[in-house]
Design a protein around this motif. Structure first.
Motif, PDB file in Angstrom:
ATOM      1  N   ILE A 205     -10.476  -9.324  17.608  1.00  0.00           N
ATOM      2  CA  ILE A 205     -10.319  -9.891  16.271  1.00  0.00           C
ATOM      3  C   ILE A 205     -11.699  -9.954  15.623  1.00  0.00           C
ATOM      4  O   ILE A 205     -12.621 -10.573  16.166  1.00  0.00           O
ATOM      5  N   ASP A 206     -11.848  -9.309  14.470  1.00  0.00           N
ATOM      6  CA  ASP A 206     -13.129  -9.282  13.777  1.00  0.00           C
ATOM      7  C   ASP A 206     -12.913  -9.632  12.304  1.00  0.00           C
ATOM      8  O   ASP A 206     -12.186  -8.928  11.595  1.00  0.00           O
ATOM      9  N   LYS A 207     -13.510 -10.739  11.873  1.00  0.00           N
ATOM     10  CA  LYS A 207     -13.410 -11.199  10.482  1.00  0.00           C
ATOM     11  C   LYS A 207     -11.961 -11.265  10.005  1.00  0.00           C
ATOM     12  O   LYS A 207     -11.620 -10.811   8.924  1.00  0.00           O
ATOM     13  N   GLY A 208     -11.098 -11.823  10.866  1.00  0.00           N
ATOM     14  CA  GLY A 208      -9.706 -12.056  10.493  1.00  0.00           C
ATOM     15  C   GLY A 208      -8.770 -10.896  10.728  1.00  0.00           C
ATOM     16  O   GLY A 208      -7.564 -11.033  10.528  1.00  0.00           O
ATOM     17  N   ARG A 209      -9.277  -9.760  11.198  1.00  0.00           N
ATOM     18  CA  ARG A 209      -8.445  -8.570  11.374  1.00  0.00           C
ATOM     19  C   ARG A 209      -8.378  -8.155  12.838  1.00  0.00           C
ATOM     20  O   ARG A 209      -9.360  -8.274  13.577  1.00  0.00           O
ATOM     21  N   THR A 210      -7.214  -7.642  13.232  1.00  0.00           N
ATOM     22  CA  THR A 210      -7.095  -7.001  14.537  1.00  0.00           C
ATOM     23  C   THR A 210      -7.659  -5.594  14.402  1.00  0.00           C
ATOM     24  O   THR A 210      -7.087  -4.753  13.714  1.00  0.00           O
ATOM     25  N   VAL A 211      -8.792  -5.341  15.043  1.00  0.00           N
ATOM     26  CA  VAL A 211      -9.436  -4.032  14.884  1.00  0.00           C
ATOM     27  C   VAL A 211      -9.205  -3.117  16.086  1.00  0.00           C
ATOM     28  O   VAL A 211      -9.416  -1.903  15.995  1.00  0.00           O
ATOM     29  N   LEU A 212      -8.779  -3.694  17.213  1.00  0.00           N
ATOM     30  CA  LEU A 212      -8.560  -2.884  18.405  1.00  0.00           C
ATOM     31  C   LEU A 212      -7.597  -3.602  19.334  1.00  0.00           C
ATOM     32  O   LEU A 212      -7.686  -4.816  19.519  1.00  0.00           O
ATOM     33  N   LEU A 213      -6.668  -2.857  19.914  1.00  0.00           N
ATOM     34  CA  LEU A 213      -5.668  -3.419  20.828  1.00  0.00           C
ATOM     35  C   LEU A 213      -5.438  -2.434  21.960  1.00  0.00           C
ATOM     36  O   LEU A 213      -5.246  -1.241  21.717  1.00  0.00           O
ATOM     37  N   GLY A 214      -5.480  -2.913  23.201  1.00  0.00           N
ATOM     38  CA  GLY A 214      -5.258  -2.011  24.328  1.00  0.00           C
ATOM     39  C   GLY A 214      -5.465  -2.705  25.652  1.00  0.00           C
ATOM     40  O   GLY A 214      -5.546  -3.942  25.731  1.00  0.00           O
ATOM     41  N   LYS A 215      -5.555  -1.922  26.721  1.00  0.00           N
ATOM     42  CA  LYS A 215      -5.828  -2.460  28.052  1.00  0.00           C
ATOM     43  C   LYS A 215      -7.265  -2.972  28.108  1.00  0.00           C
ATOM     44  O   LYS A 215      -8.191  -2.293  27.648  1.00  0.00           O
ATOM     45  N   THR A 216      -7.443  -4.148  28.670  1.00  0.00           N
ATOM     46  CA  THR A 216      -8.767  -4.778  28.701  1.00  0.00           C
ATOM     47  C   THR A 216      -9.801  -3.871  29.366  1.00  0.00           C
ATOM     48  O   THR A 216     -10.890  -3.652  28.825  1.00  0.00           O
TER      49      THR A 216
END
Length: 356
Positions: A205-216
């Motif tokens: 989460i960067d400045k209120g936005r989901t910028v990346l989603l995936g396996k840790t």
């Protein structure tokens, strides 16, 4: 088990716009302070209401702006562990654990006793929160939440208020205790170590936005985005220019780096983690940097060596020219070549990063 979240909410000077979906595995929300992580949990719990979007838990709509659905917090069956644990100060540990149980008195007593044993609270049942340590309060708060079997467990910076020794001890205990829980778990944190230890999946989460989603582990291995690289602890990040499909120029370090993998077209930065260099005894070969030592900081088990490219033509006032190298004390003290220092950048260590 699944939780689908796609919400937007405007504040003065801030805009929350997050999207993610879980699949029964622990999800970490990693971001800097003020990035919107805790606000996201509050929207899921129903404490805050988004302006638009939807929240669906196990096929049940908790919130949908188009359908005008907004289930009350107490009817969502969501377990929310606040940062301060939110225990009732005038109730004992036993009373706090049982407060949400709607069972006959005898059955409630049996259930609470089971949770007291499970959470290692024997002997503390009749103590008040002020008489409990931070770790004991946390166990009481977790027991209270799990008592009523929530469909999703929200953990908001669960270890932020604890000292280092207690934090590591409790992390191990909580991992063990949560093994008895079979719902979704979402953990908010700004600690890269915590999210790596607890969560199989990760949302940046960067400045209120989901910028990346995936396996840790995949995101840590190759963050892809500048914000993700920084949040996962990459100390060395330089602006770069693409020279060819298999070579990039690290502007801040004045180094040309050869790559076996094709360089992505959107590669604007190159990153190298501080532990990822290989110390060698020769300047020969690709991606070898002759280093000038700027400073050495001694830590408990390792040194942080601050370096610069000895052959660099970069400007003296470039703060990004410094390269951080972390190495175990015995390896540094026992190195063969103590006159010169050559570091090799292996293919696996190269992080090719885009903007944001």
């Amino acid at each position: 088990m699944s939780l689908k979240v796609s919400i937007k909410k405007k504040f003065k000077g801030f805009f929350l716009n997050v999207n993610f979906e879980t699949n029964g595995e622990y999800l970490g929300l990693l971001g800097s302070s003020g990035s919107g992580k805790s606000m996201t949990l509050k929207c899921i719990a129903g404490v805050e209401t988004p302006d638009e979007g939807y929240i669906v838990l196990n096929g049940r709509i908790l919130y949908d702006s188009e359908k005008k659905i907004n289930i009350r917090p107490q009817d969502r069956n969501v377990g929310y562990l606040f940062q301060n644990y939110a225990l009732f100060p005038n109730m004992t540990a036993e009373e706090n654990i049982g407060i949400g149980l709607k069972l006959p008195k005898k059955e409630k007593k049996i259930k609470v006793n089971e949770l007291v044993k499970l959470f290692h609270l024997d002997g503390l049942e009749f103590k008040y929160p002020s008489q409990l340590s931070g770790g004991q309060q946390q166990r009481v708060a977790l027991a209270r939440i799990l008592a009523y079997g929530p469909d999703v467990l929200l953990l908001d910076e669960p270890f932020s208020a604890l000292d280092t020794y207690l934090k590591e001890q409790l992390q191990t205990e909580v991992l063990e205790l949560l093994s008895t829980y079979h719902g979704d778990v979402i953990m908010v944190t700004h600690s890269r170590d915590e999210v790596y230890k607890f969560c199989k999946n990760l949302a940046i989460i960067d400045k209120g936005r989901t910028v990346l989603l995936g396996k840790t582990k995949d995101i840590y291995k190759q963050p892809k985005l500048l914000s993700a690289a920084r949040l996962t602890g990459c100390k060395n990040i330089s602006k770069c220019e693409i020279l060819s499909p298999h070579s990039i120029y690290a502007v801040d370090w004045d180094i040309v780096i050869q790559t076996e993998k094709a360089v992505p077209e959107n590669c604007n930065y190159v990153g190298i983690r501080a532990h990822s260099f290989q110390m060698i005894n020769t300047k020969d070969g690709n991606n070898v940097v002759m280093c000038k030592i700027v400073n050495i900081v001694e830590e408990v088990f390792e040194y942080t060596i601050m370096l610069e490219n000895a052959n660099a033509n970069t400007k003296e006032d470039n703060s990004n020219a410094t390269i951080w190298y972390k190495i175990k004390k015995e390896e540094w003290d026992n190195r063969e070549n103590k006159e010169s220092l050559y570091l090799k950048i292996s293919e696996d260590a190269i992080l090719m990063i885009g903007d944001r």
